[in-house]
Design an enzyme around this catalytic site. Structure first.
Site, PDB file in Angstrom:
ATOM      1  N   ARG A 322       0.837  -1.214   0.000  1.00 59.36           N
ATOM      2  CA  ARG A 322       0.000   0.000   0.000  1.00 59.36           C
ATOM      3  C   ARG A 322       0.868   1.259   0.000  1.00 59.36           C
ATOM      4  O   ARG A 322       0.514   2.262  -0.618  1.00 59.36           O
ATOM      5  CB  ARG A 322      -1.000   0.010   1.152  1.00 59.36           C
ATOM      6  CG  ARG A 322      -2.046   1.099   0.995  1.00 59.36           C
ATOM      7  CD  ARG A 322      -3.087   1.095   2.106  1.00 59.36           C
ATOM      8  NE  ARG A 322      -4.239   0.251   1.846  1.00 59.36           N
ATOM      9  CZ  ARG A 322      -5.345   0.648   1.191  1.00 59.36           C
ATOM     10  NH1 ARG A 322      -5.430   1.879   0.743  1.00 59.36           N
ATOM     11  NH2 ARG A 322      -6.348  -0.167   1.007  1.00 59.36           N
ATOM     12  N   GLU A 725      -9.808   5.688   7.621  1.00 59.21           N
ATOM     13  CA  GLU A 725      -8.385   6.003   7.551  1.00 59.21           C
ATOM     14  C   GLU A 725      -8.041   7.306   6.817  1.00 59.21           C
ATOM     15  O   GLU A 725      -7.127   8.022   7.231  1.00 59.21           O
ATOM     16  CB  GLU A 725      -7.628   4.851   6.869  1.00 59.21           C
ATOM     17  CG  GLU A 725      -7.655   3.561   7.646  1.00 59.21           C
ATOM     18  CD  GLU A 725      -7.243   2.386   6.769  1.00 59.21           C
ATOM     19  OE1 GLU A 725      -8.045   1.982   5.900  1.00 59.21           O
ATOM     20  OE2 GLU A 725      -6.116   1.907   6.937  1.00 59.21           O
TER      21      GLU A 725
HETATM   22  N1  MTE Z   1     -11.814   5.249  15.043  1.00 53.68           N
HETATM   23  C1  MTE Z   1     -11.813   4.976  16.360  1.00 53.68           C
HETATM   24  N2  MTE Z   1     -12.525   5.756  17.183  1.00 53.68           N
HETATM   25  N3  MTE Z   1     -11.093   3.935  16.873  1.00 53.68           N
HETATM   26  C2  MTE Z   1     -10.321   3.122  16.062  1.00 53.68           C
HETATM   27  O1  MTE Z   1      -9.682   2.189  16.544  1.00 53.68           O
HETATM   28  N4  MTE Z   1      -9.571   2.648  13.756  1.00 53.68           N
HETATM   29  C3  MTE Z   1      -9.336   3.198  12.415  1.00 53.68           C
HETATM   30  C4  MTE Z   1     -10.585   3.871  11.876  1.00 53.68           C
HETATM   31  N5  MTE Z   1     -11.149   4.752  12.863  1.00 53.68           N
HETATM   32  C5  MTE Z   1     -10.301   3.403  14.656  1.00 53.68           C
HETATM   33  C6  MTE Z   1     -11.099   4.480  14.193  1.00 53.68           C
HETATM   34  C7  MTE Z   1      -8.894   2.208  11.439  1.00 53.68           C
HETATM   35  S1  MTE Z   1      -7.265   1.760  11.438  1.00 53.68           S
HETATM   36  C8  MTE Z   1      -9.741   1.656  10.515  1.00 53.68           C
HETATM   37  S2  MTE Z   1      -9.196   0.584   9.329  1.00 53.68           S
HETATM   38  C9  MTE Z   1     -11.177   1.969  10.510  1.00 53.68           C
HETATM   39  O2  MTE Z   1     -11.537   2.861  11.575  1.00 53.68           O
HETATM   40  C10 MTE Z   1     -11.962   0.659  10.644  1.00 53.68           C
HETATM   41  O3  MTE Z   1     -13.315   0.851  10.738  1.00 53.68           O
HETATM   42  P1  MTE Z   1     -14.259   1.093   9.474  1.00 53.68           P
HETATM   43  O4  MTE Z   1     -13.875   0.137   8.407  1.00 53.68           O
HETATM   44  O5  MTE Z   1     -15.608   0.830  10.018  1.00 53.68           O
HETATM   45  O6  MTE Z   1     -14.046   2.526   9.068  1.00 53.68           O
HETATM   46 MO1  MOS Z   2      -6.993  -0.188   9.849  1.00 53.21          MO
HETATM   47  S1  MOS Z   2      -4.946   0.102   9.819  1.00 53.21           S
HETATM   48  O1  MOS Z   2      -6.956  -0.952   8.271  1.00 53.21           O
HETATM   49  O2  MOS Z   2      -7.058  -1.487  10.935  1.00 53.21           O
END
Ligand code: MTE
Ligand code: MOS
Length: 771
Positions: A322, A725
């Site tokens: 990536r 992200e």
């Molecule tokens: N937001 C919160 N509050 N806590 C988290 O641990 N993880 C992030 C993001 N936002 C995270 C977060 C990461 S690394 C990812 S991949 C995505 O949330 C995963 O959730 P989603 O696919 O539902 O967006």
């Molecule tokens: Mo998020 S780094 O893809 O868990």
């Protein structure tokens, strides 16, 4: 902060509404149960881990006699005691749960001890005597490249003819840049509780983004079929990628001792151990050589990336892929070579972290653009715009995916206007001319982030919806909740499908016995994939209910309308609950599964080409900072963000993700510094030395807007876009605002390393680095 309301015609009921997080009332009152809050079963044992104190060594002997004799100790587990596979590597089998003969980083688990209390277990673990025969340790990525020490082979992506383009270019710039790693610093640390159940089965409560992997790796470790293991997670107190693959280490250790003792076992790491033992964002060293013309347009570019993967592969393959895919950010690169080294070092195995390699790739190209602009004495804004992807030409990525949804020019138009960028740029120049010590800086940066797992097979999701006789609904899907608001979004989707109040929906924990083979909740695709799966499950039940209603009203199915907790056909109507009861009496199934796989994606890893991403999410940010050039201290003064969530399912949740992502990105690039000593010991393993942003670091003027009128051009769930992200990378504007503040005619191209701590800023000002 402005959020425009969705037009009523566009959305009904819950969809598009800024509903609060489903657990907000529990979060704020302290009643949300995390894994450690679950009622403890009878005879629960507590587990502590004995960790390696050296970076690289053969284990000659382990003396556990004092550990076993310590008060409260019930049992211990060594590598040799593992009945099944001693490995928790998600892709490559190079991650021992417990080190057998070789330790490869300070903090690597060597044994585990189960005792009657947490204190007794932790105290006992310290009583071990291990005789090591130390080996040479490789502690940084550059040494690893020199010694050809890699966890996976280096990869090259080549498009066009970068050598010829570089040679012919009127201007050339080369540089080596450093960008640091980052600890996930989830507030709830890693934890698992394993409970032996009837006839060899085991239930594992784990704080994990991936219950499926907990199930399969625990099954392999204790040598049981997957069908005997159930993994459950109602919520995590943050994960940020840190609980994608590495939660399995904790779960496997708890399960091994539960299996060995026959008693429930809980392992909760303390903060320091968590930071020392588990992986982080990869730090990168990036070399580039770029050729460009007088207008700032890139003609050819050569990147060499060296990432610190740590002692094993973990997710480093896809993370580095990536990074390679993200070296364009929003810019068209016609002639490009990217060489990516996946360095093996005797440090903790690095893993997923919000952005998953994307931030590092984008860090690289944004540095390039800034250097080009500064050499040509143009505002970096214009160098950025000069290189943006086009919409009809210059619109194919270096991995040959056409960019079909490009809105970045439009976003820059809107954001430069709403942030008053040009006027503030002039004002800052005037301010700096009259200020010797305080210097202000400003930068605008774009984000284009590909959505999907680059491993095509992971892009699948399942859901299971039950409707009960009282008209209430239980909602299960494969996604996990880590604070990001996934669960409320999916509940909104189901409420919309049935046209019922969201209060009727009980959101269930992620549970491998409800949804099999689910992918990790990662790659920001949780809502896209589970939302579609849940919609399909609900749609099946709705279709059955429609048939019942048509019969009941003696009309056609086309006449049936679900609206506002009711079902009607012309003048006739029933409540949703009445219809459900009729369907039950008619012996109609009120339970259904739904399945979704992301369409159109494919990707050939051999040639680094194809369509790895379903679509792109976009954003742009302007950050203004002030830096004290005597001390290197700095503050953010104002932030303006414009971000694209497509047609948002829940604007309040999306805004939270944008604000949180930006702030977390600023932490990565400015204050969060990981520091290892010459023995490979992590010195920054607690908040006393590792500085995450706090509320007081927020810009006093923080303006976030969702881009309007940008429904996803792809058929995603209600045309929304993933948001988890991408906003993290908006923080690149903060880094470049700092660099802008410290660049002047004496030092037009400061060698600023990330994180831009006061020390790093002073080094850049003085033209020194303390390597
Ligand atoms: N937001 C919160 N509050 N806590 C988290 O641990 N993880 C992030 C993001 N936002 C995270 C977060 C990461 S690394 C990812 S991949 C995505 O949330 C995963 O959730 P989603 O696919 O539902 O967006
Ligand atoms: Mo998020 S780094 O893809 O868990």
């Amino acid at each position: 902060m402005a959020v425009s309301a969705k037009s009523a015609a566009q959305r009904d009921a819950a969809l598009g509404a800024s509903l609060p997080h489903d657990s907000a009332h529990l979060h704020v009152s302290g009643r949300a149960s995390y894994t450690d809050d679950l009622p403890e079963p009878r005879d629960l044992l507590h587990v502590a881990v004995g960790m390696s104190t050296v970076a690289h060594a053969k284990i000659r002997a382990i003396d556990l006699s004092d550990v076993l004799a310590a008060a409260g100790v019930v049992d211990v587990c060594l590598a040799a005691d593992i009945p099944g596979s001693n490995n928790y590597g998600p892709i490559v089998a190079d991650d021992p749960i417990l080190a057998a003969a070789l330790v490869q980083y300070v903090g690597q688990p060597v044994f585990a001890v189960a005792a009657t209390s947490v204190g007794a277990a932790r105290k006992a673990a310290k009583l071990v005597k291990i005789h090591y025969q130390e080996l040479e340790a490789i502690l940084d990525p550059l040494t690893a490249v020199d010694k050809a020490s890699f966890v996976l082979p280096s990869e090259t992506l080549l498009r066009g003819d970068p050598d010829a383009a570089l040679k012919a270019a009127p201007h050339r710039a080369t540089r080596r840049v450093f960008v640091g790693g980052q600890d996930q610093f989830y507030l709830e640390g890693q934890i698992a509780m394993a409970i032996p159940e009837d006839d060899g089965c085991m239930r594992v409560y784990s704080s994990t983004q991936q219950p499926d992997e907990i199930q399969s790796l625990v099954a392999r470790a204790i040598q049981r079929p997957a069908s005997d293991i159930t993994a459950v997670c109602r919520r995590m107190g943050g994960a940020f990628g840190g609980k994608e693959s590495q939660a399995a280490l904790i779960a496997c250790i708890a399960a091994l001792l539960a299996d060995k003792t026959g008693k429930p076992c809980k392992l909760r790491l303390d903060r320091d151990d968590d930071m020392i033992m588990t992986g982080k964002r990869h730090d990168f060293v990036i070399d580039y050589d770029v050729g460009f013309d007088d207008t700032g347009r890139i003609l050819g570019i050569d990147f060499e990336l060296a990432a610190r993967c740590g002692m094993s592969a973990d997710l480093s393959g896809p993370v580095n892929d990536r990074a390679m895919f993200s070296c364009d950010n929003a810019y068209f690169l016609e002639n490009v070579r990217i060489l990516s080294h996946r360095c093996k070092t005797n440090t903790v195995s690095n893993t997923a972290f919000r952005g998953f390699g994307g931030p590092q790739g984008m860090f690289a190209i944004e540095y390039v653009i800034e250097d080009i602009a500064r050499r040509l004495r143009m505002d970096p804004l214009h160098a950025r715009r000069r290189n943006f992807y086009g919409t009809t030409e210059r619109n194919v990525t270096h991995y040959l995916q056409p960019v079909e949804d490009n809105i970045i020019d439009e976003m820059f138009d809107q954001l430069t206007a709403s942030s008053d960028y040009e006027a503030r740029r002039r004002e800052i120049q005037a301010f700096n001319a009259g200020s010797a010590i305080l210097k202000r800086g400003i930068a605008i940066t774009p984000v284009k982030f590909g959505i999907s797992f680059t491993s095509t097979q992971l892009n699948q999701a399942g859901a299971l919806v039950h409707v009960y006789k009282d008209g209430t609904v239980q909602l299960n899907h494969g996604g996990t909740e880590m604070g990001q608001g996934l669960y409320i979004k999916i509940a909104q989707v189901v409420a919309d499908e049935f046209q019922i109040d969201i209060e009727r929906i009980r959101i269930m924990a992620a549970d491998t016995s409800k949804i099999p083979n689910a992918s990790a909740t990662a790659a920001s695709s949780g809502a896209d994939m589970n939302g579609m799966a849940a919609k399909r499950a609900a749609a099946k039940i709705r279709a059955r209910l429609t048939e019942v209603a048509a019969q009941h009203f003696a009309t056609t199915e086309a006449e049936i309308e679900f609206k506002n907790n009711r079902v009607c056909a012309g003048e006739q109507e029933l409540t949703f609950t009445e219809l459900v009861q009729l369907a039950w009496a008619d012996r109609v199934s009120l339970s259904a599964t739904g399945f979704y796989k992301t369409p159109t994606i494919n990707y050939d890893r051999e040639t680094f080409s194809g369509r790895p991403f379903f679509y792109f999410a976009y954003g742009a940010a302007v950050t203004e900072v002030v830096v004290d050039i005597l001390t290197g201290e700095n503050r953010t003064l104002r932030v303006d963000i414009l971000h694209d969530c497509g047609d948002s399912i829940n604007p309040a949740i999306d805004l939270g993700q944008i604000e949180g992502g930006y702030v977390q990105g600023v932490g990565w690039l400015t204050t969060e510094e990981l520091w290892w000593n010459e023995r490979g010991e992590l010195g920054t393993h607690a908040p006393s030395t590792y500085k995450i942003p706090t509320c007081s670091d927020l810009a006093p003027d923080f303006r976030v807007q969702l881009m309007q009128g940008t429904a996803n051009t792809e058929d995603t769930i209600y045309r929304s876009k993933a948001v988890g992200e991408p906003p993290l990378m908006l923080a690149l504007s903060a880094f470049h605002a700092i660099r802008d503040a410290i660049a002047d005619s004496d030092n037009p191209l400061p060698d600023l390393r990330a994180p831009a701590t006061p020390e790093s800023i002073l080094n850049a000002l003085q033209g020194t680095t303390n390597e």
